[in-house]
Design a protein around this motif. Sequence first.
Motif, mmCIF file in Angstrom:
data_model
loop_
_atom_site.group_PDB
_atom_site.id
_atom_site.type_symbol
_atom_site.label_atom_id
_atom_site.label_comp_id
_atom_site.label_asym_id
_atom_site.label_seq_id
_atom_site.Cartn_x
_atom_site.Cartn_y
_atom_site.Cartn_z
ATOM 1 N N UNK A 66 19.265 96.484 5.214
ATOM 2 C CA UNK A 66 19.950 96.474 6.506
ATOM 3 C C UNK A 66 21.443 96.738 6.342
ATOM 4 N N UNK A 67 22.024 96.187 5.278
ATOM 5 C CA UNK A 67 23.440 96.471 5.024
ATOM 6 C C UNK A 67 23.654 97.957 4.783
ATOM 7 N N UNK A 68 22.760 98.573 4.008
ATOM 8 C CA UNK A 68 22.885 100.004 3.733
ATOM 9 C C UNK A 68 22.673 100.838 4.989
ATOM 10 N N UNK B 120 25.826 99.876 7.499
ATOM 11 C CA UNK B 120 27.200 99.918 7.017
ATOM 12 C C UNK B 120 27.952 98.629 7.286
ATOM 13 N N UNK B 121 27.225 97.589 7.664
ATOM 14 C CA UNK B 121 27.810 96.278 7.955
ATOM 15 C C UNK B 121 27.301 95.258 6.955
ATOM 16 N N UNK B 122 28.044 94.170 6.801
ATOM 17 C CA UNK B 122 27.537 93.056 6.006
ATOM 18 C C UNK B 122 26.474 92.327 6.817
ATOM 19 N N UNK B 123 25.619 91.597 6.131
ATOM 20 C CA UNK B 123 24.589 90.833 6.836
ATOM 21 C C UNK B 123 25.219 89.795 7.754
ATOM 22 N N UNK B 124 26.332 89.214 7.351
ATOM 23 C CA UNK B 124 27.020 88.271 8.236
ATOM 24 C C UNK B 124 27.409 88.949 9.546
ATOM 25 N N UNK B 125 27.905 90.182 9.453
ATOM 26 C CA UNK B 125 28.277 90.919 10.662
ATOM 27 C C UNK B 125 27.050 91.280 11.481
ATOM 28 N N UNK B 126 25.991 91.685 10.809
ATOM 29 C CA UNK B 126 24.761 92.069 11.502
ATOM 30 C C UNK B 126 24.190 90.892 12.285
ATOM 31 N N UNK C 15 24.344 90.955 16.331
ATOM 32 C CA UNK C 15 23.046 91.255 16.936
ATOM 33 C C UNK C 15 22.349 90.037 17.514
ATOM 34 N N UNK C 16 22.581 88.870 16.903
ATOM 35 C CA UNK C 16 21.759 87.708 17.267
ATOM 36 C C UNK C 16 22.565 86.473 17.634
ATOM 37 N N UNK C 17 23.464 86.042 16.755
ATOM 38 C CA UNK C 17 24.110 84.756 16.973
ATOM 39 C C UNK C 17 25.098 84.764 18.138
ATOM 40 N N UNK C 18 25.902 85.801 18.253
ATOM 41 C CA UNK C 18 26.822 85.849 19.393
ATOM 42 C C UNK C 18 26.093 85.921 20.723
ATOM 43 N N UNK C 19 25.061 86.763 20.856
ATOM 44 C CA UNK C 19 24.310 86.769 22.112
ATOM 45 C C UNK C 19 23.666 85.420 22.437
ATOM 46 N N UNK D 45 25.713 81.170 19.298
ATOM 47 C CA UNK D 45 25.687 80.387 18.060
ATOM 48 C C UNK D 45 26.936 80.741 17.268
ATOM 49 N N UNK D 46 27.828 79.799 17.112
ATOM 50 C CA UNK D 46 29.106 80.084 16.461
ATOM 51 C C UNK D 46 29.324 79.286 15.180
ATOM 52 N N UNK D 47 28.560 78.246 14.979
ATOM 53 C CA UNK D 47 28.773 77.353 13.834
ATOM 54 C C UNK D 47 27.580 77.437 12.900
ATOM 55 N N UNK D 48 27.723 78.123 11.786
ATOM 56 C CA UNK D 48 26.648 78.279 10.813
ATOM 57 C C UNK D 48 27.245 78.672 9.472
ATOM 58 N N UNK D 49 26.504 78.460 8.422
ATOM 59 C CA UNK D 49 26.933 78.837 7.083
ATOM 60 C C UNK D 49 25.740 79.416 6.334
ATOM 61 N N UNK D 50 26.034 80.220 5.312
ATOM 62 C CA UNK D 50 24.964 80.813 4.538
ATOM 63 C C UNK D 50 25.409 80.944 3.085
ATOM 64 N N UNK D 51 24.499 80.667 2.177
ATOM 65 C CA UNK D 51 24.781 80.827 0.750
ATOM 66 C C UNK D 51 24.793 82.310 0.395
ATOM 67 N N UNK D 52 25.707 82.710 -0.492
ATOM 68 C CA UNK D 52 25.801 84.089 -0.952
ATOM 69 C C UNK D 52 25.591 84.146 -2.462
ATOM 70 N N UNK D 53 25.045 85.261 -2.934
ATOM 71 C CA UNK D 53 24.967 85.434 -4.384
ATOM 72 C C UNK D 53 26.298 86.000 -4.880
ATOM 73 N N UNK D 54 26.401 86.252 -6.181
ATOM 74 C CA UNK D 54 27.687 86.646 -6.757
ATOM 75 C C UNK D 54 28.149 88.024 -6.316
ATOM 76 N N UNK D 55 27.224 88.851 -5.846
ATOM 77 C CA UNK D 55 27.631 90.178 -5.362
ATOM 78 C C UNK D 55 27.897 90.162 -3.866
#
Length: 370
Positions: free
Chosen positions: A206-208, A211-217, A221-225, A228-238
């Motif tokens: 989806x990022x490819x 052209x957006x990061x998954x956080x942006x996607x 697409x989903x959380x702003x509509x 939902x404004x308060x959330x966190x997500x674990x990221x890997x080293x890349x």
Amino acid sequence: MRRIHLLIVAVFILIPQSCKWNDDVRPDESPWAYEDPGVSGFDEPLLLALDSLFDAGRLGGIGSMLVLKDNKVVFEDYYGFYTRDSLQGIGSMGNIIVSLLVGIAIDGGFIKSVEDSVYKYLPQRQSYFEADQLKKRIRFKDILTMKSGLSWNETLSGVNSTSNDVNVIKTAPSAVEFLLKKPMESIPGQRFSQNSAGSLIILEALESATGLSIDEVVSEWLFKPLEISDWKVRKDEVGLSDLSLGLTIKPLDLLKIGDLMLNNGSWLGNRIVSASWVELSTSTQHRISNFSDMGYLWWRFSDDSSWSVYFPENKTFYALSDEDHYMFVMPEYNMVFLLTTNGRTSASTNLGYYVLSNYLLATLQPDDGN
């Protein structure tokens, strides 16, 4: 949820009781109205007894329980140190958000269809697909139904085992690289093998594609509509965000996802994902056993499951995680049930099914016309 203290019940046992809302529940800050469980057809004393069991820790460590019926919240309570404002990890239940993002991506033309091979969307990973041509046959559909064919150990060892691939991938420098390095153990699309992390491949695709990061996607697409404004997500080293396994979110916000699905992809009258995707993704795509079927990262009861006594039309679909989190979306009852916990224990295994059958559906009848 509304509560009655046991002492009050004992003193006023002969007086009709009405519960008091949990002090943490603020109806004016909810998108839904509130209603007494008894008005909606629930056995209110039974739910109060369940609430007391949760408070006392008799059914394991509970984080929250929420029930939405007929567009009204009839039960909302938080336990232990959790409050309405607490972010709670939902483990592999985050896969339902990945499923929704795929639907929105197809609606928007970023992905052609679930029949597309994922390698076409991962130019930066071509070496892994060239090294094993069978991997080129992995479609979005195969990952969404957990039939990618990649070797994976998730159910053969304990939830907390260090040999469980779900635990190993959480510390891998690159989650997608970890997945694509796995050997193929079957032809894609042929055999079900539970893989709660496989959808990370979809997230990178989806990022490819966008052209957006998954956080942006997920935000746009989903959380702003869904407000939902308060959330966190674990990221890997890349830097890839692990929505599949590493999302923390407020239960009241997670309930919005269930309500969105219950309303065929619309939220407060606004279309977020197509109704056709909701129907497709929650329909049976693979029969697993005489208990459960698989949609696109949603689970269902099999047609010949014992649960047919509650769901004779078998419209219900649900999400769950190995950590004992559950969300059931039940069109037959126009209802969503959400339960979060502190993690699976011997006392809480399959807790969501137990609460659903013994406490919530004990006095309800399916809605007419559903």
